[in-house]
Design a protein around this motif. Structure first.
Motif, PDB file in Angstrom:
ATOM      1  N   VAL A 182       0.841  -1.195   0.000  1.00  0.00           N
ATOM      2  CA  VAL A 182       0.000   0.000   0.000  1.00  0.00           C
ATOM      3  C   VAL A 182       0.876   1.246   0.000  1.00  0.00           C
ATOM      4  N   TRP A 183       1.911   1.234   0.845  1.00  0.00           N
ATOM      5  CA  TRP A 183       2.814   2.384   0.919  1.00  0.00           C
ATOM      6  C   TRP A 183       3.469   2.625  -0.436  1.00  0.00           C
ATOM      7  N   GLN A 188       4.408   5.771  -4.993  1.00  0.00           N
ATOM      8  CA  GLN A 188       4.889   5.758  -6.372  1.00  0.00           C
ATOM      9  C   GLN A 188       3.995   6.579  -7.283  1.00  0.00           C
ATOM     10  N   THR A 189       2.686   6.460  -7.074  1.00  0.00           N
ATOM     11  CA  THR A 189       1.751   7.246  -7.885  1.00  0.00           C
ATOM     12  C   THR A 189       1.977   8.742  -7.668  1.00  0.00           C
ATOM     13  N   ALA A 190       2.114   9.141  -6.398  1.00  0.00           N
ATOM     14  CA  ALA A 190       2.334  10.558  -6.089  1.00  0.00           C
ATOM     15  C   ALA A 190       3.689  11.026  -6.610  1.00  0.00           C
ATOM     16  N   TYR A 191       4.693  10.201  -6.467  1.00  0.00           N
ATOM     17  CA  TYR A 191       6.047  10.555  -6.919  1.00  0.00           C
ATOM     18  C   TYR A 191       6.093  10.719  -8.431  1.00  0.00           C
ATOM     19  N   ASP A 192       5.506   9.799  -9.156  1.00  0.00           N
ATOM     20  CA  ASP A 192       5.512   9.885 -10.613  1.00  0.00           C
ATOM     21  C   ASP A 192       4.798  11.154 -11.087  1.00  0.00           C
ATOM     22  N   GLY A 193       3.647  11.448 -10.476  1.00  0.00           N
ATOM     23  CA  GLY A 193       2.916  12.650 -10.854  1.00  0.00           C
ATOM     24  C   GLY A 193       3.699  13.912 -10.534  1.00  0.00           C
ATOM     25  N   PHE A 194       4.399  13.906  -9.386  1.00  0.00           N
ATOM     26  CA  PHE A 194       5.189  15.067  -8.993  1.00  0.00           C
ATOM     27  C   PHE A 194       6.376  15.261  -9.921  1.00  0.00           C
ATOM     28  N   ARG A 195       7.038  14.187 -10.278  1.00  0.00           N
ATOM     29  CA  ARG A 195       8.176  14.293 -11.209  1.00  0.00           C
ATOM     30  C   ARG A 195       7.732  14.864 -12.544  1.00  0.00           C
ATOM     31  N   ASP A 196       6.567  14.467 -13.015  1.00  0.00           N
ATOM     32  CA  ASP A 196       6.055  15.000 -14.275  1.00  0.00           C
ATOM     33  C   ASP A 196       5.844  16.512 -14.167  1.00  0.00           C
ATOM     34  N   LYS A 197       5.267  16.960 -13.051  1.00  0.00           N
ATOM     35  CA  LYS A 197       5.017  18.391 -12.869  1.00  0.00           C
ATOM     36  C   LYS A 197       6.325  19.177 -12.784  1.00  0.00           C
ATOM     37  N   VAL A 198       7.303  18.620 -12.092  1.00  0.00           N
ATOM     38  CA  VAL A 198       8.602  19.289 -11.989  1.00  0.00           C
ATOM     39  C   VAL A 198       9.256  19.376 -13.367  1.00  0.00           C
ATOM     40  N   ALA A 199       9.176  18.301 -14.136  1.00  0.00           N
ATOM     41  CA  ALA A 199       9.772  18.300 -15.472  1.00  0.00           C
ATOM     42  C   ALA A 199       9.109  19.336 -16.370  1.00  0.00           C
ATOM     43  N   ILE A 200       7.796  19.423 -16.299  1.00  0.00           N
ATOM     44  CA  ILE A 200       7.068  20.402 -17.117  1.00  0.00           C
ATOM     45  C   ILE A 200       7.460  21.826 -16.719  1.00  0.00           C
ATOM     46  N   ALA A 201       7.592  22.050 -15.404  1.00  0.00           N
ATOM     47  CA  ALA A 201       7.967  23.380 -14.920  1.00  0.00           C
ATOM     48  C   ALA A 201       9.382  23.752 -15.344  1.00  0.00           C
TER      49      ALA A 201
END
Length: 259
Positions: A182-183, A188-201
């Motif tokens: 569960v952890w 992983q879902t939150a991390y992947d989404g955050f990395r995408d946002k950082v990359a776009i920024a």
């Protein structure tokens, strides 16, 4: 060190309550602590006293660790283990306080075997099985930087929690395989989404992330960066990471009443 802390250390690990005036001054400097419910503030004061009785503070470069410095660090360090207990920090004793940021010499081998050596400026460092190092200016400014979700003490001490079962990997020790799954899935879902946002920024001029983009460098750093924001700016953190707030509540604060 001033008189109270000197007497504490001379007591050879005897717990002594943090003086009222000193505790109130600490709460005033760090509003995210003052905003805790009264029962949690009382428990934090008690736990911080125990922490101070069993840890050793050292000032780097001739820095003098005063009562207010030690209590400020203790209170913030104890926030993540308020319900977990101090046993999570029993693998180290030393806390090194620097008068400014630290310059670390780093070495990294790339995919083709070339060794790269470079220097990195650090606000803190947690060593596996060893001490925690902190920049005092970053610690002192934590009351003001809470709105940005930044807190170097919580960051480094969450790394120590993460390291309880080995090198930091973004997952603390958990009681079962199901809990670890569960952890991992939630993080992983939150991390992947955050990395995408950082990359776009960073690459395409997108909107900067509220959470420190340093969290996109690895799962371990994401856990530490997310934990900072969770503890010092819970409402704002939850706007972006509601599933992580639920996950962190279950781990850090299982006795917290549901929202």
């Amino acid at each position: 060190m001033l008189n109270w802390l000197q007497r504490l250390f001379k007591g050879k690990a005897t717990e002594r309550a943090i003086p009222e005036a000193l505790w109130q001054a600490t709460l005033a400097d760090y509003p995210f602590l003052a905003q805790l419910p009264a029962t949690q503030r009382s428990a934090l004061r008690t736990l911080s006293s125990r922490f101070l009785a069993h840890k050793e503070f050292h000032g780097a470069q001739g820095m003098v660790v005063t009562d207010d410095i030690a209590v400020a660090i203790a209170a913030q360090a104890c926030l993540p283990v308020l319900q977990l207990g101090l046993a999570w920090y029993d693998d180290f004793v030393g806390i090194v306080v620097h008068p400014g940021q630290m310059l670390a010499r780093c070495e990294q081998t790339d995919d083709i075997g070339v060794v790269h050596r470079y220097s990195e400026v650090l606000a803190g460092e947690a060593m596996e099985g060893g001490p925690v190092a902190l920049s005092w200016p970053d610690v002192a400014g934590a009351g003001h930087s809470a709105g940005q979700g930044y807190n170097v003490v919580i960051h480094e001490f969450v790394h120590k929690i993460d390291m309880r079962d080995g090198a930091a990997d973004g997952c603390p020790p958990l009681p079962s395989r199901a809990a670890r799954k569960v952890w991992h899935d939630t993080m992983q879902t939150a991390y992947d989404g955050f990395r995408d946002k950082v990359a776009i920024a960073e690459r395409f001029g997108g909107e900067p992330t509220w959470l420190d983009p340093y969290g996109a460098t690895s799962p371990a750093e994401f856990f530490a960066v997310a934990s900072e924001a969770y503890f010092v700016s819970r409402s704002r953190f939850t706007e972006d990471f509601t599933p992580l707030t639920v996950l962190f509540d279950q781990f850090f604060m299982p006795d917290r009443p549901p929202a």
